[in-house]
Design a protein around this motif. Sequence first.
Motif, PDB file in Angstrom:
ATOM      1  N   GLN A   1       1.438 -19.150  -6.227  1.00 51.93           N
ATOM      2  CA  GLN A   1       2.413 -18.107  -5.967  1.00 51.93           C
ATOM      3  C   GLN A   1       3.463 -18.684  -5.028  1.00 51.93           C
ATOM      4  OE1 GLN A   1       0.219 -14.802  -4.295  1.00 51.93           O
ATOM      5  NE2 GLN A   1      -0.756 -16.040  -2.718  1.00 51.93           N
ATOM      6  N   ILE A   2       4.715 -18.460  -5.382  1.00 49.89           N
ATOM      7  CA  ILE A   2       5.804 -19.013  -4.588  1.00 49.89           C
ATOM      8  C   ILE A   2       6.053 -18.120  -3.378  1.00 49.89           C
ATOM      9  CG2 ILE A   2       8.244 -19.636  -4.627  1.00 49.89           C
ATOM     10  CD1 ILE A   2       7.896 -20.194  -7.649  1.00 49.89           C
ATOM     11  N   LEU A   3       6.110 -16.821  -3.624  1.00 49.18           N
ATOM     12  CA  LEU A   3       6.245 -15.830  -2.554  1.00 49.18           C
ATOM     13  C   LEU A   3       5.222 -14.722  -2.801  1.00 49.18           C
ATOM     14  CD1 LEU A   3      10.120 -15.095  -2.510  1.00 49.18           C
ATOM     15  CD2 LEU A   3       8.924 -16.983  -1.373  1.00 49.18           C
ATOM     16  N   VAL A   4       4.973 -13.953  -1.746  1.00 50.66           N
ATOM     17  CA  VAL A   4       4.229 -12.700  -1.907  1.00 50.66           C
ATOM     18  C   VAL A   4       5.038 -11.589  -1.253  1.00 50.66           C
ATOM     19  CG1 VAL A   4       1.963 -13.799  -1.908  1.00 50.66           C
ATOM     20  CG2 VAL A   4       2.939 -13.008   0.250  1.00 50.66           C
ATOM     21  N   SER A   5       4.715 -10.363  -1.619  1.00 50.60           N
ATOM     22  CA  SER A   5       5.263  -9.201  -0.914  1.00 50.60           C
ATOM     23  C   SER A   5       4.186  -8.135  -0.782  1.00 50.60           C
ATOM     24  CB  SER A   5       6.464  -8.603  -1.642  1.00 50.60           C
ATOM     25  OG  SER A   5       6.860  -7.406  -0.973  1.00 50.60           O
ATOM     26  N   MET A   6       4.092  -7.586   0.420  1.00 50.18           N
ATOM     27  CA  MET A   6       3.203  -6.450   0.659  1.00 50.18           C
ATOM     28  C   MET A   6       4.037  -5.230   1.069  1.00 50.18           C
ATOM     29  SD  MET A   6       1.557  -9.384   1.098  1.00 50.18           S
ATOM     30  CE  MET A   6       0.036 -10.265   1.379  1.00 50.18           C
ATOM     31  N   GLN A   7       5.273  -5.173   0.618  1.00 49.88           N
ATOM     32  CA  GLN A   7       6.154  -4.089   1.019  1.00 49.88           C
ATOM     33  C   GLN A   7       5.588  -2.714   0.668  1.00 49.88           C
ATOM     34  OE1 GLN A   7       8.950  -4.086   2.804  1.00 49.88           O
ATOM     35  NE2 GLN A   7       9.165  -1.856   2.617  1.00 49.88           N
ATOM     36  N   PHE A   8       4.964  -2.621  -0.494  1.00 46.04           N
ATOM     37  CA  PHE A   8       4.460  -1.326  -0.966  1.00 46.04           C
ATOM     38  C   PHE A   8       2.936  -1.355  -1.099  1.00 46.04           C
ATOM     39  CE2 PHE A   8       8.761  -1.908  -2.700  1.00 46.04           C
ATOM     40  CZ  PHE A   8       9.403  -0.853  -2.060  1.00 46.04           C
ATOM     41  N   TYR A   9       2.310  -2.047  -0.169  1.00 49.78           N
ATOM     42  CA  TYR A   9       0.859  -2.220  -0.270  1.00 49.78           C
ATOM     43  C   TYR A   9       0.097  -0.999   0.225  1.00 49.78           C
ATOM     44  CZ  TYR A   9      -3.610  -4.559  -0.451  1.00 49.78           C
ATOM     45  OH  TYR A   9      -4.894  -4.901  -0.784  1.00 49.78           O
ATOM     46  N   GLU A  10       0.612  -0.368   1.264  1.00 55.18           N
ATOM     47  CA  GLU A  10      -0.148   0.718   1.888  1.00 55.18           C
ATOM     48  C   GLU A  10       0.187   2.074   1.263  1.00 55.18           C
ATOM     49  OE1 GLU A  10      -2.500  -0.023   3.677  1.00 55.18           O
ATOM     50  OE2 GLU A  10      -2.061  -1.881   4.752  1.00 55.18           O
ATOM     51  N   THR A  11      -0.706   3.014   1.463  1.00 59.19           N
ATOM     52  CA  THR A  11      -0.552   4.329   0.844  1.00 59.19           C
ATOM     53  C   THR A  11       0.663   5.083   1.388  1.00 59.19           C
ATOM     54  OG1 THR A  11      -2.897   4.586   0.392  1.00 59.19           O
ATOM     55  CG2 THR A  11      -1.623   6.610   0.618  1.00 59.19           C
ATOM     56  N   ASP A  12       1.416   5.652   0.474  1.00 58.04           N
ATOM     57  CA  ASP A  12       2.457   6.635   0.786  1.00 58.04           C
ATOM     58  C   ASP A  12       2.312   7.703  -0.303  1.00 58.04           C
ATOM     59  OD1 ASP A  12       4.705   8.206   0.912  1.00 58.04           O
ATOM     60  OD2 ASP A  12       6.087   6.546   1.278  1.00 58.04           O
ATOM     61  N   THR A  13       1.695   8.813   0.036  1.00 60.09           N
ATOM     62  CA  THR A  13       1.338   9.793  -0.997  1.00 60.09           C
ATOM     63  C   THR A  13       2.560  10.432  -1.657  1.00 60.09           C
ATOM     64  OG1 THR A  13       1.071  11.439   0.754  1.00 60.09           O
ATOM     65  CG2 THR A  13      -0.928  10.346  -0.045  1.00 60.09           C
ATOM     66  N   SER A  14       3.733  10.290  -1.032  1.00 53.33           N
ATOM     67  CA  SER A  14       4.938  10.838  -1.662  1.00 53.33           C
ATOM     68  C   SER A  14       5.264  10.095  -2.965  1.00 53.33           C
ATOM     69  CB  SER A  14       6.129  10.736  -0.699  1.00 53.33           C
ATOM     70  OG  SER A  14       6.539   9.386  -0.543  1.00 53.33           O
ATOM     71  N   ARG A  15       4.665   8.940  -3.163  1.00 53.23           N
ATOM     72  CA  ARG A  15       4.902   8.173  -4.397  1.00 53.23           C
ATOM     73  C   ARG A  15       4.057   8.708  -5.559  1.00 53.23           C
ATOM     74  NH1 ARG A  15       3.914   2.670  -1.000  1.00 53.23           N
ATOM     75  NH2 ARG A  15       5.837   2.718   0.199  1.00 53.23           N
ATOM     76  N   GLY A  16       3.097   9.560  -5.260  1.00 56.22           N
ATOM     77  CA  GLY A  16       2.303  10.145  -6.340  1.00 56.22           C
ATOM     78  C   GLY A  16       1.009   9.424  -6.629  1.00 56.22           C
ATOM     79  N   PHE A  17       0.622   8.511  -5.761  1.00 55.97           N
ATOM     80  CA  PHE A  17      -0.656   7.812  -5.940  1.00 55.97           C
ATOM     81  C   PHE A  17      -1.111   7.332  -4.572  1.00 55.97           C
ATOM     82  CE2 PHE A  17       2.835   4.849  -6.528  1.00 55.97           C
ATOM     83  CZ  PHE A  17       2.500   3.792  -5.699  1.00 55.97           C
ATOM     84  N   VAL A  18      -2.367   6.912  -4.504  1.00 54.61           N
ATOM     85  CA  VAL A  18      -2.885   6.321  -3.265  1.00 54.61           C
ATOM     86  C   VAL A  18      -3.062   4.815  -3.435  1.00 54.61           C
ATOM     87  CG1 VAL A  18      -4.039   8.402  -2.426  1.00 54.61           C
ATOM     88  CG2 VAL A  18      -5.262   6.831  -3.943  1.00 54.61           C
ATOM     89  N   ARG A  19      -3.116   4.157  -2.288  1.00 55.18           N
ATOM     90  CA  ARG A  19      -3.210   2.704  -2.200  1.00 55.18           C
ATOM     91  C   ARG A  19      -1.969   2.045  -2.814  1.00 55.18           C
ATOM     92  NH1 ARG A  19      -5.268   1.646   1.768  1.00 55.18           N
ATOM     93  NH2 ARG A  19      -5.810  -0.450   1.114  1.00 55.18           N
TER      94      ARG A  19
END
Lengths: 134, 531
Positions: B323-341
Motif C-alpha cells: 500500500q502506497i498510502l493509507v487513510s483512516m479519515q472515515f474509520y470511526e463511527t459517525d451514526t449520521s452516515r447511516g451505519f456504524v463502524r
Amino acid sequence: MSLSDEDRRKLDRLAQVMLPGSVGMSGASELQLAHAPVDRVLRIEPALAPKLAHFLTRAGFVGSLGDVEALAQEDPEEFKALEVVLANAYFMHDTVRGEIGYPGQEARDSSVGLDDRDLALLEPVRARGAIWRE
Amino acid sequence: MSDTSSDVVIVGAGPSGAVAALELARAGMAVTVLEQGGWVAADEFDGARPEWELTQLRKWHPNPNVRGRAEDYPIDAAQSDVNPLMFAGVGGAALIYGAHWVRFMPSDFRVRTLDGVADDWPFTYDDLAPFYEYVEEAMAVSGLSGNPAYPDGAPCPLPPLPMGRVGRKAAKGMNALGWHWWPGSNAIPSRAYRGLQPCVLRGTCGTGCSDGAKATPDRTHWPEALKLGVRLITGARVAEVETDAKGRACGAVWIDRHGARHRARGDVVILCANGIGTPRLLLMSDLANRTGLVGRRLMMHPYAGVMGTFDEELESWVGPAGQILVSMQFYETDTSRGFVRGAKWNCMPAGGPQSFRAGYTGGTLTEGWGAALHDGVARKFGRSFEWGIIGEDLPDPENRIVLSDSLTDGDGLPAPEIRYRMSDNTHRMLAFHTARAVEAMEAAGAISTEVTPLIRDCGWHLMGTAVMGEDPETSVTDQFGRVHDVPNLYVFDGSIFPTSSGMNPTATIMAVAARAVLNLIETRHTLAPSQ
C-alpha cells in the motif's frame, strides 16, 4: 496441443478484428500474433489450449466485432480462453510494450524513501493532530 | 500408519503457526508442524517475467477453486457474496498477500462499549501493543512512525518505502479535502534486513515476491525454527484432531500426498489453519462446539475500489503493492452516515496493461476489444490508481462455514461450504466510502473514475469462526486461544477474533498468536494430563 493451419487462419482473423491497432499500438497482423506470440502463451499455460481449440472449431469467418460477439455468446467460457490467449500474446510482445511505454514490472531502488516534497505534503495531516478514538 | 510424538502439534505453517512454532522451540519444547502445502522458492514466482499477468490468472490466483493445486481443498462458495482466498504452503497466504501492515485501532477492541454492536475483545490495544512491536521487528515493517491515527503513532522499525508519483497525486487530493492520509506501512523491507532483500518496487507482491524481499514466515520465522529443531512436515493434510478417553487432545491424524495416514501425537495441539481451515477441522473432529459457535460469525471484509484516471503519466505499475498510502479519515463511527463502524482505505498502484483490458460495464462480451481496447490502454495505463476500501464486517452467526455433504477434497474429506451475505450495514458503509473516494480522486484531478462496489474475489481476511471470550457459554476459546471444552487444544489464527476491524489482519493475527503462545509457555505446567 498444436493448432492446425486452419485454426491458425481463424485465429489470425479473430486477432485482427479484436486487436486492429490504433493510437500508436500495432495491430495483431503486423505482429503475426497468431503464430509465435500465441504459441508462447500456450507453452506457459497449456490448459488454455483445449478451450481455444473448441472455440476455433466453431468459428467461421469473422468480419467484425459483432461476429465475434455472436460466437462469444454461444460459449462465454471458451471465449474467455481466447481473450486470455490473445491479450497475453499481445501485451507480452516487446513491440507493444515499447509502444505503450511499459518496461514490465521492473526493479527500482526503494531506499530513496520519502523526500522533502513528500514530508511537506504531510504537514497539514500532522497539524490536524490525533484522530484516533479512545 | 506412522506414529510420532512431540510436546506440541501445530496445524498450519502460516503466520500464526510460524510465530507459535518459533516461540515454543525457543522455550525448549519439541514441536511438530503439519502443513498441507510445500515450500515455494522466490524464483518460482513470476513477477520478474513477462508472463506475470498470465500466470496470476490461475497458477498464482488466490482462490483455491481457480488455482486447483493438489494441496488445495475446494470450497463451495455458491451461497456466499464473497469468495474466500488463501494459499496452502510454508508461509501460508502471506506468500501471496499484499503485505499491508496495519495495527487495529484502539476502538476496534471496544465496539460493544463504544458503539453498542458485536462484542468487545477480552483485551485492549494497550495490552496488545508490545506484541505488535515484537512481530513488527520480525516482519521487517517499513513505514513512517507518528501516524496520528494511533495513540502511539504506530512506530515502524524500518523507514518507509517511496510514495512515488501515485502517492503524491493521491496525497494532494486528500490534502485538498483536509482528510487524513499517511504513507503506507508494509511488511516489506526498505533496506536489507535479517536475510530479506530490500524491496525493488516491482509491484507484484500479491502474486508472490520473486526478489526475496517481502516478509513472509517462510523467510522470517521458519529458518530459525528449523535450526531449533522444529519438525515441519509438508504435504500433510490433517483429517482429524484426536482426543483421549478424558476428552483431551492427544494429537492429529494426517494424510500424506500418497494417501497414507499418519498419527502425530502431542501433549498440546494448536490450530493455525485460518478462519476456514480451523473450523473445518474442528467440525470434522466434532470438537469444541458445545455452544454451536464453531464455524459461525465468519467475517471476510467485503472490499470495494475506486479507480481514478489522470491526464498525466504516473508510472502506476510501479510498486509497492503493498500500500502506497493509507487513510483512516472515515474509520470511526459517525451514526449520521447511516451505519456504524468504518473502513480503512489503501492507495494502490494499478498494475500492468491488462488491468485496463476488460470492459466492466456489464455490456457485451467484446466491448473491451477492437479500437476500444487500444483507446482504453492509451488513456488509462500508467495513469490510474486505486483507493481500495476495507469495510469492517460485523459478526453475524448466520455467516458461517459448514461441512459440505456433496463436495470433498482430494483425500475424500468434506469441503467447507460458505454461507455468507453482506449486511445492510456493510452495504451502506461501502456506498458511503466509495462516494468519498470518488471525491478524493476528483480532488486529486482525476478525469474519470470507476467504482467497483464489491470485488467478489476479496475474501483474504478470514476471521471469527472460533470466537474467543471469557464466557464458555458464548465463546469457543479464552483470550489466549485455549479451547474452553478441551483444555490442551488451542486456536491461534484469525478464527478467534471477536470482530474484524476494518484493517488488514495479519499484524493482529501474529501479535495475538505471540501473546497467546507466550501465555501457553508460561502456563504449560497446568497442561499436564493430571490437571
